[in-house]
Design an enzyme around this catalytic site. Sequence first.
Site, short mmCIF file in Angstrom:
data_model
loop_
_atom_site.label_atom_id
_atom_site.label_comp_id
_atom_site.label_asym_id
_atom_site.label_seq_id
_atom_site.Cartn_x
_atom_site.Cartn_y
_atom_site.Cartn_z
N SER A 141 0.80 -1.22 0.00
CA SER A 141 0.00 0.00 0.00
C SER A 141 0.84 1.27 0.00
O SER A 141 0.33 2.34 -0.35
CB SER A 141 -0.96 0.00 1.21
OG SER A 141 -0.24 -0.21 2.41
N ASP A 388 -1.52 5.85 11.98
CA ASP A 388 -0.81 5.35 10.80
C ASP A 388 0.52 6.10 10.68
O ASP A 388 0.56 7.25 10.29
CB ASP A 388 -1.67 5.57 9.55
CG ASP A 388 -1.01 5.01 8.30
OD1 ASP A 388 0.14 4.55 8.36
OD2 ASP A 388 -1.66 5.04 7.23
N HIS A 391 2.21 5.01 6.22
CA HIS A 391 1.88 5.71 4.98
C HIS A 391 2.18 7.19 5.13
O HIS A 391 2.62 7.65 6.19
CB HIS A 391 0.42 5.46 4.62
CG HIS A 391 0.09 4.02 4.43
ND1 HIS A 391 -0.38 3.22 5.47
CD2 HIS A 391 0.19 3.21 3.35
CE1 HIS A 391 -0.56 1.98 5.03
NE2 HIS A 391 -0.22 1.95 3.74
#
Length: 425
Positions: A141, A388, A391
Amino acid sequence: MKAHAADLDGRTKLQIENTPKMVLLLAIILSLLVVIPLCLDTPRSPLSSARINVGELRSMVLEKHCDIFSGEWVPNPKGPYYSNESCRLIIDQQNCMKFGRPDTEFMNWRWKPHECELPLFNPLQFLEIVRGKSLAFVGDSVGRNQMESLLCLLASEANPEDISHKYTSETDYFKRWYYTEYKFTVATLWSPFLVKSSDADPNGHSVNNLMNLYLDEADESWVSQIENFDYVIISAGQWFFRPLVYYANGQPVGCHNCNINNMTALTKYHAYRMAFRTAFRTLQRLKNYKGITFLRTFSPSHFENGDWDKGGNCGRTKPFTSQEVELDGYTMEFYLTQVEELRAAEKQGMDMGLKFSLLDTTEIMLLRPDGHPNQYGHSMHKNKTVNDCVHWCLPGPIDTWNEFLFYMLKIERQRAVVEKLIKNA
């Protein structure tokens, strides 16, 4: 030693005024340098000598260029290329401003190489370079994160059509976008390990369940689609921390953090090395693959105050300086491992006419603990806020990866054009 034109015609020196063909060649190359600025660090002006030869033409354009990966983050008062309002393609997972991130300074930094200025991203030039071509991001991702950054950087010039449904039903993981005017396709092919994997937990898949990894078998989910792509950006990272059982030749050979009796313990770095080796060799074996392969290096996470599943977070609002942090530990090991495999692939690829290039993002991103969504991003599949620190916010420091890509594609296009002109001279 450079090959002089005199060696090509009985050691008779070629004068510009007596060689119209070479004059035309020089004019084209000089025009090319104007049209495609590269921040090249050339030791002398192309016009400083009255005599010209093929070797000199090649060295003027190709001999030396800036090391864009060595530098520092500097304040950028102009701010980002786009916003979460101007780019409709930012997913919630990276849409930090949508979900209330209060600070904006993280968007106001730009990477400054020590030796030159990194060219600004130019969406029109980028689309002209890739006209009629295709680009695939293969990996997890974070690779998709880079693709979404690219889509936003191009949004001021063109909007793509989502054609994912024509190729797969798993459109969350396998995306394809098509720029009709430029006949350019950009895709993301989900493969977090690059090699074949399967769940080993009888209770099914979860965020940290045991998985089988087949280190000598590339993942068909990307291999089956990759052969006709012109550019391929390969990356992998955080998934290699989870519990894994390793297979080779169809047999288990060891594991990482698996808690299985009588199973040989192998490090995550072993699996990481073998995954990239298998991926690169698979590309080399594909009969019709003629693309350029880029290794986008390991992307560091910045969890503090606990691990990702134990309340860790990343609340910093400014970059680190190079004096505050250095590349070491597992980040260094992952980085060195994949770069070693890339260098081996480069040597092997030369004999096959295949190019492998380094898109080096590890050290520059180690300095950006402020660039992650933290609690200001929403998971793709869960309607809740998560911390997170893997990312990257959009817009944010990940946009620099595509500035690097733009620079490298410009160099590659210029190299190809000049070599073709020289070959035909």
